[in-house]
Design a protein around this motif. Structure first.
Motif, PDB file in Angstrom:
ATOM      1  N   LYS A 243     -39.838  12.544  94.456  1.00 36.03           N
ATOM      2  CA  LYS A 243     -40.951  11.635  94.785  1.00 36.03           C
ATOM      3  C   LYS A 243     -42.374  12.138  94.945  1.00 36.03           C
ATOM      4  N   GLN A 244     -42.450  13.509  94.346  1.00 32.15           N
ATOM      5  CA  GLN A 244     -43.550  14.038  94.340  1.00 32.15           C
ATOM      6  C   GLN A 244     -44.781  13.858  93.737  1.00 32.15           C
ATOM      7  N   SER A 245     -44.498  13.115  92.689  1.00 29.82           N
ATOM      8  CA  SER A 245     -45.803  12.794  91.642  1.00 29.82           C
ATOM      9  C   SER A 245     -46.102  11.443  92.124  1.00 29.82           C
ATOM     10  N   ALA A 246     -47.756  11.475  91.986  1.00 31.52           N
ATOM     11  CA  ALA A 246     -48.261  10.069  91.911  1.00 31.52           C
ATOM     12  C   ALA A 246     -48.974   9.963  90.702  1.00 31.52           C
ATOM     13  N   TYR A 247     -49.307   8.485  90.146  1.00 28.25           N
ATOM     14  CA  TYR A 247     -49.667   8.159  88.965  1.00 28.25           C
ATOM     15  C   TYR A 247     -50.944   7.299  89.200  1.00 28.25           C
ATOM     16  N   LEU A 248     -52.121   7.552  88.575  1.00 30.84           N
ATOM     17  CA  LEU A 248     -53.403   6.744  88.777  1.00 30.84           C
ATOM     18  C   LEU A 248     -53.546   6.273  87.274  1.00 30.84           C
ATOM     19  N   PHE A 249     -53.890   5.123  87.237  1.00 37.68           N
ATOM     20  CA  PHE A 249     -54.662   4.427  86.054  1.00 37.68           C
ATOM     21  C   PHE A 249     -55.764   3.735  85.979  1.00 37.68           C
ATOM     22  N   ALA A 250     -56.589   4.437  85.804  1.00 41.37           N
ATOM     23  CA  ALA A 250     -58.255   4.056  85.774  1.00 41.37           C
ATOM     24  C   ALA A 250     -58.370   3.403  84.437  1.00 41.37           C
TER      25      ALA A 250
ATOM     26  N   ILE B 116     -43.235  22.137  90.872  1.00 37.51           N
ATOM     27  CA  ILE B 116     -44.476  21.684  90.224  1.00 37.51           C
ATOM     28  C   ILE B 116     -45.297  22.893  89.367  1.00 37.51           C
ATOM     29  N   GLU B 117     -45.716  22.217  88.482  1.00 35.26           N
ATOM     30  CA  GLU B 117     -46.191  23.399  87.575  1.00 35.26           C
ATOM     31  C   GLU B 117     -47.853  23.024  87.376  1.00 35.26           C
ATOM     32  N   ALA B 118     -48.163  21.800  87.532  1.00 33.84           N
ATOM     33  CA  ALA B 118     -49.556  21.434  87.687  1.00 33.84           C
ATOM     34  C   ALA B 118     -49.905  20.643  88.739  1.00 33.84           C
ATOM     35  N   GLU B 119     -51.092  20.889  89.558  1.00 40.98           N
ATOM     36  CA  GLU B 119     -51.290  19.847  90.534  1.00 40.98           C
ATOM     37  C   GLU B 119     -52.060  18.772  89.996  1.00 40.98           C
ATOM     38  N   GLU B 120     -52.782  18.423  89.140  1.00 41.23           N
ATOM     39  CA  GLU B 120     -53.316  17.412  88.489  1.00 41.23           C
ATOM     40  C   GLU B 120     -53.517  17.505  86.951  1.00 41.23           C
ATOM     41  N   LEU B 121     -52.915  16.354  86.276  1.00 39.05           N
ATOM     42  CA  LEU B 121     -53.231  16.472  84.943  1.00 39.05           C
ATOM     43  C   LEU B 121     -53.990  15.073  84.775  1.00 39.05           C
ATOM     44  N   GLN B 122     -54.626  15.143  83.336  1.00 38.43           N
ATOM     45  CA  GLN B 122     -55.674  13.840  83.105  1.00 38.43           C
ATOM     46  C   GLN B 122     -55.056  13.559  81.567  1.00 38.43           C
ATOM     47  N   TYR B 123     -54.963  12.571  81.308  1.00 36.10           N
ATOM     48  CA  TYR B 123     -54.656  11.776  79.804  1.00 36.10           C
ATOM     49  C   TYR B 123     -55.741  10.752  79.901  1.00 36.10           C
ATOM     50  N   ASP B 124     -56.358  10.953  78.701  1.00 34.53           N
ATOM     51  CA  ASP B 124     -57.526  10.246  78.277  1.00 34.53           C
ATOM     52  C   ASP B 124     -56.964   9.083  77.081  1.00 34.53           C
ATOM     53  N   GLY B 125     -57.730   7.975  77.075  1.00 37.03           N
ATOM     54  CA  GLY B 125     -57.686   7.039  75.938  1.00 37.03           C
ATOM     55  C   GLY B 125     -56.407   6.389  75.499  1.00 37.03           C
TER      56      GLY B 125
ATOM     57  N   LYS C 127     -58.693   0.402  77.202  1.00 39.09           N
ATOM     58  CA  LYS C 127     -58.209   1.937  77.669  1.00 39.09           C
ATOM     59  C   LYS C 127     -58.099   2.292  78.867  1.00 39.09           C
ATOM     60  N   CYS C 128     -57.296   3.375  79.263  1.00 46.36           N
ATOM     61  CA  CYS C 128     -57.465   3.757  80.471  1.00 46.36           C
ATOM     62  C   CYS C 128     -57.248   5.473  80.685  1.00 46.36           C
ATOM     63  N   VAL C 129     -57.584   5.850  81.499  1.00 48.72           N
ATOM     64  CA  VAL C 129     -57.351   7.403  81.918  1.00 48.72           C
ATOM     65  C   VAL C 129     -56.138   7.121  82.977  1.00 48.72           C
ATOM     66  N   MET C 130     -55.088   8.104  82.435  1.00 53.16           N
ATOM     67  CA  MET C 130     -54.063   8.174  83.435  1.00 53.16           C
ATOM     68  C   MET C 130     -54.007   9.870  84.069  1.00 53.16           C
ATOM     69  N   LYS C 131     -53.804   9.783  85.462  1.00 55.01           N
ATOM     70  CA  LYS C 131     -53.725  10.922  86.019  1.00 55.01           C
ATOM     71  C   LYS C 131     -52.594  11.413  86.850  1.00 55.01           C
TER      72      LYS C 131
END
Length: 263
Positions: free
Chosen positions: A156-163, A186-195, A170-174
């Motif tokens: 339960k470490q990850s959180a997901y944002l959909f902007a 954990i290998e990445a504190e924050e990743l962003q995926y566009d489009g 379209k949206c950005v997912m973080k």
């Protein structure tokens, strides 16, 4: 809430709690502004619109009130201004608020003091409307599975944002605290995926992408993304592939059990 240490403060939807006090008294009111995504329903058709909300929380009286806007089935813009609504604690940082006006204006909603997540429903001119701030799923479980041998790990470490964008297409997912392994490291504190592709539905949104590169170019490319935001966005279920592993996501918008999606 350690999993939000990066993602929460990068949340595009919310300009968080600012307050002023000219009398040197303890501050008991805080305000924020938020992008608001609306879905109005008309004979099976979903009308998406995006607006903004100015929200005030009174911690002395434990009330919330806000002004927001939406568009109707004809594309006309409307503004709603609520009275002060009493907040009732449901679970931890989660509060419920309700307003019973003249029937047509009745409202019910949720507010999460830990994340700033706002969700509410109301009826106007015979149409049902569901509105949310940009969607932040901080109470989800991620299961990572090695398809070659079936070994898996849930956390339960990850959180997901959909902007979502202004058209709801379209949206950005973080993703915060990304662990692309079955050890939970954990290998990445924050990743962003566009489009990513967005489709408004009668119960929320579907978000899809066949392949999308992360903000760390060359690393953590995702394929076969299929996420369903259901129960009027209060539930998330989905899957994707990354680093030769299978990922599934499940959980809620708030830390609560969803029983009646229109309660």
């Amino acid at each position: 809430m350690k999993k939000l240490s990066i993602l929460f403060f990068s949340l595009l939807a919310v300009t968080l709690f600012t307050a002023c006090n000219d009398n040197d008294d303890p501050v008991n009111k805080q305000t924020f502004t938020s992008t608001i995504n609306n879905r109005m329903f008309d004979d099976g058709e979903v009308i998406f619109s995006q607006g903004s909300a100015k929200v005030e929380v009174n911690f002395t009286n434990m009330t919330i009130q806000f002004t927001s806007d939406y568009r109707d089935i004809n594309g006309q813009s409307h503004s709603i201004t609520t009275p002060e609504m009493k907040m009732i604690n449901l679970n931890g940082s989660i509060y419920q608020f309700d307003f019973t006006g003249n029937g047509d204006d009745a409202m019910t909603g949720r507010f999460d003091m830990a994340t700033g997540m706002l969700w509410y429903t109301f009826s106007k001119d015979g149409h049902f409307v569901v509105s949310t701030s940009q969607l932040l799923y901080a109470y989800s479980t991620t299961t990572v599975t090695n398809p070659d041998n079936g070994n898996h790990y849930s956390h339960k470490q990850s959180a997901y944002l959909f902007a979502l964008d202004a058209r709801g297409e379209k949206c950005v997912m973080k993703i915060s605290n990304f662990a692309p392994n079955i050890a939970g490291a954990i290998e990445a504190e924050e990743l962003q995926y566009d489009g990513l592709n967005v489709t408004p539905t009668a119960s929320g949104y579907t978000i899809t992408a066949s392949e999308v590169e992360s903000s760390m170019r060359g690393f953590y490319t995702i394929t076969d993304l299929n996420i369903v935001l259901d129960a009027h966005c209060r539930v998330i279920n989905g899957s994707f592939k990354c680093s030769d592993l299978d990922f599934t996501i499940s959980g809620g918008l708030f830390n609560e059990q969803v029983i009646d999606i229109t309660d």
